[in-house]
Motif scaffolding. Sequence first.
Motif, PDB file in Angstrom:
ATOM      1  N   ASP A 344       0.873  -1.190   0.000  1.00 48.98           N
ATOM      2  CA  ASP A 344       0.000   0.000   0.000  1.00 48.98           C
ATOM      3  C   ASP A 344       0.903   1.231   0.000  1.00 48.98           C
ATOM      4  OD1 ASP A 344      -2.094   1.753   0.224  1.00 48.98           O
ATOM      5  OD2 ASP A 344      -2.516   1.332   2.342  1.00 48.98           O
ATOM      6  N   PRO A 345       1.352   1.657  -1.187  1.00 43.43           N
ATOM      7  CA  PRO A 345       2.436   2.643  -1.249  1.00 43.43           C
ATOM      8  C   PRO A 345       2.013   4.070  -0.873  1.00 43.43           C
ATOM      9  CG  PRO A 345       2.168   1.416  -3.330  1.00 43.43           C
ATOM     10  CD  PRO A 345       0.948   1.177  -2.509  1.00 43.43           C
ATOM     11  N   VAL A 346       2.930   4.736  -0.159  1.00 42.46           N
ATOM     12  CA  VAL A 346       2.832   6.173   0.044  1.00 42.46           C
ATOM     13  C   VAL A 346       4.214   6.742  -0.260  1.00 42.46           C
ATOM     14  CG1 VAL A 346       3.353   6.046   2.539  1.00 42.46           C
ATOM     15  CG2 VAL A 346       2.111   8.016   1.615  1.00 42.46           C
ATOM     16  N   LYS A 347       4.240   7.892  -0.938  1.00 42.35           N
ATOM     17  CA  LYS A 347       5.520   8.428  -1.437  1.00 42.35           C
ATOM     18  C   LYS A 347       6.352   9.026  -0.312  1.00 42.35           C
ATOM     19  CE  LYS A 347       5.934  10.068  -5.570  1.00 42.35           C
ATOM     20  NZ  LYS A 347       5.893  10.919  -6.808  1.00 42.35           N
ATOM     21  N   LEU A 348       7.642   8.736  -0.387  1.00 42.16           N
ATOM     22  CA  LEU A 348       8.615   9.285   0.560  1.00 42.16           C
ATOM     23  C   LEU A 348       9.705   9.974  -0.269  1.00 42.16           C
ATOM     24  CD1 LEU A 348      10.032   7.599   3.719  1.00 42.16           C
ATOM     25  CD2 LEU A 348      11.619   8.543   2.045  1.00 42.16           C
ATOM     26  N   VAL A 349       9.925  11.268   0.003  1.00 41.28           N
ATOM     27  CA  VAL A 349      10.920  12.050  -0.740  1.00 41.28           C
ATOM     28  C   VAL A 349      12.109  12.343   0.166  1.00 41.28           C
ATOM     29  CG1 VAL A 349      11.376  14.178  -2.014  1.00 41.28           C
ATOM     30  CG2 VAL A 349       9.112  13.106  -2.141  1.00 41.28           C
ATOM     31  N   ILE A 350      13.320  11.985  -0.315  1.00 42.75           N
ATOM     32  CA  ILE A 350      14.538  12.272   0.454  1.00 42.75           C
ATOM     33  C   ILE A 350      15.070  13.609  -0.051  1.00 42.75           C
ATOM     34  CG2 ILE A 350      16.835  11.470   1.060  1.00 42.75           C
ATOM     35  CD1 ILE A 350      15.842   8.629   0.522  1.00 42.75           C
ATOM     36  N   THR A 351      14.873  14.645   0.752  1.00 41.17           N
ATOM     37  CA  THR A 351      15.122  16.019   0.299  1.00 41.17           C
ATOM     38  C   THR A 351      16.586  16.309   0.019  1.00 41.17           C
ATOM     39  OG1 THR A 351      15.158  16.692   2.622  1.00 41.17           O
ATOM     40  CG2 THR A 351      13.077  16.949   1.439  1.00 41.17           C
ATOM     41  N   ASN A 352      17.503  15.623   0.673  1.00 39.01           N
ATOM     42  CA  ASN A 352      18.935  15.896   0.477  1.00 39.01           C
ATOM     43  C   ASN A 352      19.611  14.857  -0.419  1.00 39.01           C
ATOM     44  OD1 ASN A 352      18.631  13.966   2.518  1.00 39.01           O
ATOM     45  ND2 ASN A 352      20.580  14.513   3.502  1.00 39.01           N
ATOM     46  N   PHE A 353      18.821  14.164  -1.240  1.00 39.06           N
ATOM     47  CA  PHE A 353      19.382  13.212  -2.205  1.00 39.06           C
ATOM     48  C   PHE A 353      19.222  13.842  -3.585  1.00 39.06           C
ATOM     49  CE2 PHE A 353      19.762   9.206  -4.573  1.00 39.06           C
ATOM     50  CZ  PHE A 353      20.748   8.547  -3.837  1.00 39.06           C
ATOM     51  N   ALA A 354      20.248  13.751  -4.430  1.00 40.16           N
ATOM     52  CA  ALA A 354      20.236  14.416  -5.733  1.00 40.16           C
ATOM     53  C   ALA A 354      19.092  13.903  -6.613  1.00 40.16           C
ATOM     54  CB  ALA A 354      21.566  14.194  -6.445  1.00 40.16           C
ATOM     55  N   GLU A 355      18.524  14.815  -7.409  1.00 40.80           N
ATOM     56  CA  GLU A 355      17.339  14.530  -8.225  1.00 40.80           C
ATOM     57  C   GLU A 355      17.514  13.335  -9.145  1.00 40.80           C
ATOM     58  OE1 GLU A 355      13.489  15.200  -8.887  1.00 40.80           O
ATOM     59  OE2 GLU A 355      14.610  16.796  -7.869  1.00 40.80           O
ATOM     60  N   ASP A 356      18.605  13.305  -9.901  1.00 46.17           N
ATOM     61  CA  ASP A 356      18.782  12.251 -10.915  1.00 46.17           C
ATOM     62  C   ASP A 356      19.704  11.128 -10.449  1.00 46.17           C
ATOM     63  OD1 ASP A 356      17.178  13.683 -12.669  1.00 46.17           O
ATOM     64  OD2 ASP A 356      18.875  14.912 -13.323  1.00 46.17           O
ATOM     65  N   PRO A 378      17.884  -0.437  -6.664  1.00 52.35           N
ATOM     66  CA  PRO A 378      18.034   1.007  -6.954  1.00 52.35           C
ATOM     67  C   PRO A 378      17.450   1.880  -5.841  1.00 52.35           C
ATOM     68  CG  PRO A 378      16.275   0.056  -8.292  1.00 52.35           C
ATOM     69  CD  PRO A 378      16.918  -1.082  -7.571  1.00 52.35           C
ATOM     70  N   PHE A 379      18.280   2.806  -5.374  1.00 54.96           N
ATOM     71  CA  PHE A 379      17.894   3.747  -4.324  1.00 54.96           C
ATOM     72  C   PHE A 379      17.859   5.132  -4.953  1.00 54.96           C
ATOM     73  CE2 PHE A 379      18.767   6.562  -0.693  1.00 54.96           C
ATOM     74  CZ  PHE A 379      17.906   6.057   0.265  1.00 54.96           C
ATOM     75  N   THR A 380      16.701   5.804  -4.894  1.00 53.64           N
ATOM     76  CA  THR A 380      16.527   7.082  -5.582  1.00 53.64           C
ATOM     77  C   THR A 380      15.948   8.128  -4.636  1.00 53.64           C
ATOM     78  OG1 THR A 380      14.370   6.266  -6.345  1.00 53.64           O
ATOM     79  CG2 THR A 380      16.222   6.020  -7.873  1.00 53.64           C
ATOM     80  N   LYS A 381      15.834   9.345  -5.160  1.00 56.12           N
ATOM     81  CA  LYS A 381      15.332  10.450  -4.334  1.00 56.12           C
ATOM     82  C   LYS A 381      13.896  10.186  -3.859  1.00 56.12           C
ATOM     83  CE  LYS A 381      14.606  15.475  -4.475  1.00 56.12           C
ATOM     84  NZ  LYS A 381      15.589  15.848  -3.434  1.00 56.12           N
ATOM     85  N   GLU A 382      13.095   9.645  -4.751  1.00 59.41           N
ATOM     86  CA  GLU A 382      11.718   9.343  -4.386  1.00 59.41           C
ATOM     87  C   GLU A 382      11.553   7.833  -4.203  1.00 59.41           C
ATOM     88  OE1 GLU A 382       9.104  11.058  -7.251  1.00 59.41           O
ATOM     89  OE2 GLU A 382       9.428  13.113  -6.520  1.00 59.41           O
TER      90      GLU A 382
END
Length: 554
Positions: A344-356, A378-382
């Motif tokens: 049941d996904p909810v978005k988590l944004v890592i604010t200090n991780f580079a966009e791309d 794969p570990f990404t900003k979002e």
Amino acid sequence: MSEEKSLNFIEEIIENDLKSGKYDQIVTRFPPEPNGYLHIGHAKSICLNFGLAEHYNGRTNLRFDDTNPEKEETEYVESIKADIKWLGFDWDQELYTSDYFEQLYQFALTLIKKGLAYVDDSTSEQIAAGKGTPTTPGVASSYRSRSIEENLQLFEQMRAGKFKDGEKVLRAKIDLAAPNMLLRDPLLYRIKHATHHRTGDQWCIYPMYDFAHGQSDSIEHITHSICTLEFVPHRPVYDWLIEKLEIFPSHQYEFARLNMTYTVMSKRKLLQLVSDKIVEGWDDPRMPTISGMRRRGYTPKSIREFSRQIGVAKRENLIDLSLLEFFVREDLNKTATRRMVVFDPVKLVITNFAEDQVEYLEGEDNPEAEQKTYRKIPFTKELYIEREDFMVDPPKKFFRLAPGKMVRLKYGYIIRCDQFKQDENGNITEIACTYFPESKSGSGDTTLKAKGTLHWVSATKNTPVTLKLYDRLFTVEDMNSAEGEYKDHLNPQSLVINNAALAEPAILEDAPGLSYQFLRKGYFIQDKEKEADGKPVFNRTVGLKDSWAKETKK
């Protein structure tokens, strides 16, 4: 020193028979009728018959009891063979009762010539009435006194197809006053003009179970013919026929069949579930069939261990389904490949991780395996995490994510929740977090600590999957004593479908047939079918813990 496991009563009989020299080698058989798919009760019988032969260096025959041509099909023959092999067993000889049709016919002629069998023209209703009751003796049929010559002629004409179905039967001449009703002149043959899946239209008379079973055992020199308890009354007929025919003295032994909670074992009821489309088919993962359990992800080893644990008893009892699930978990914990799937996904944004930026973390496939293997995640900003893993106002012992709280992302970093967004209904739509680069798993840095660890997937690099969350098919523990129609007790939550789940991409690269542990969620296996758009479907085998027991105690 570990205590030796005590022998069950069948093992005691076998050991005595071998020690006394009665047999040099034991021979068992598994004799299914090919009129349906095998279920977990049959699996117990398979494990018993094949297991005894393996343990005592004996042999086991697979013999199909194919004496009822209208209900039997080659499809069932093939499914039975596949199920036995999947369970890890192989047979010495593949045989069919139809192999013995001519020999059984000759046995019947022998009984007629000895004055021990006769052709009866009575209807089935007249025969039933003539058998009397348990407290009153039967009445002899007017055809019981037919001469040997007339019986031989009529029986030969029955074989030649001179009569219609039900017009005549062959009966044994035993004892119409016997306390055991089955000894009151049981039927040996009936007329059945039907095409047989192996012999075609060669035969129009077919032996009854009581005539075919013991004689087939004798032909194969079966030393220990193991049946379930409902066949106890049939044993005197079994012994009488062998004695009168003066053939190899096979002997029948009976044990308690398997009764399991939240399950029905009746072939008739299982067929009705399939026919009424309550389930998808015989291999629906909710069915107690071996093919259904295989599709659900149960393992051969877990079923064998379960069968060994419940043992062999002389009295009927009810085995808890949770015991089978325990052995499934035990096996899968050691063998299942670990993957992360967010239900049941909810978005988590890592604010200090580079966009791309994409960082590939290393995840261990199975910490229990001797040979260690790893995959890249794969570990990404979002990212996405489970909605239930975040609370705005958590209780005291909530060790997951909340405003100002820290948790570790599995295989990755410790993060801290800084902000969150909600929609007009108060639903969380996004969580903003800071990650700490020095806290990476395996780095050895202990400066930061987090009590909880969450699974996650990348928001941009993931695989959408469908999850089929299977549970018990019925809500009543003992279906044998349930009131009303058995279909009244169907569990409405026996299948819940989740179309929103997201998996880490490695799941697409895995070989088919793998068993999985979806971290923190349960054990799954990929289904043979995919969605119309090609999306993979995963069936829940069993949860990580027995949650059903908790529900029933509420």
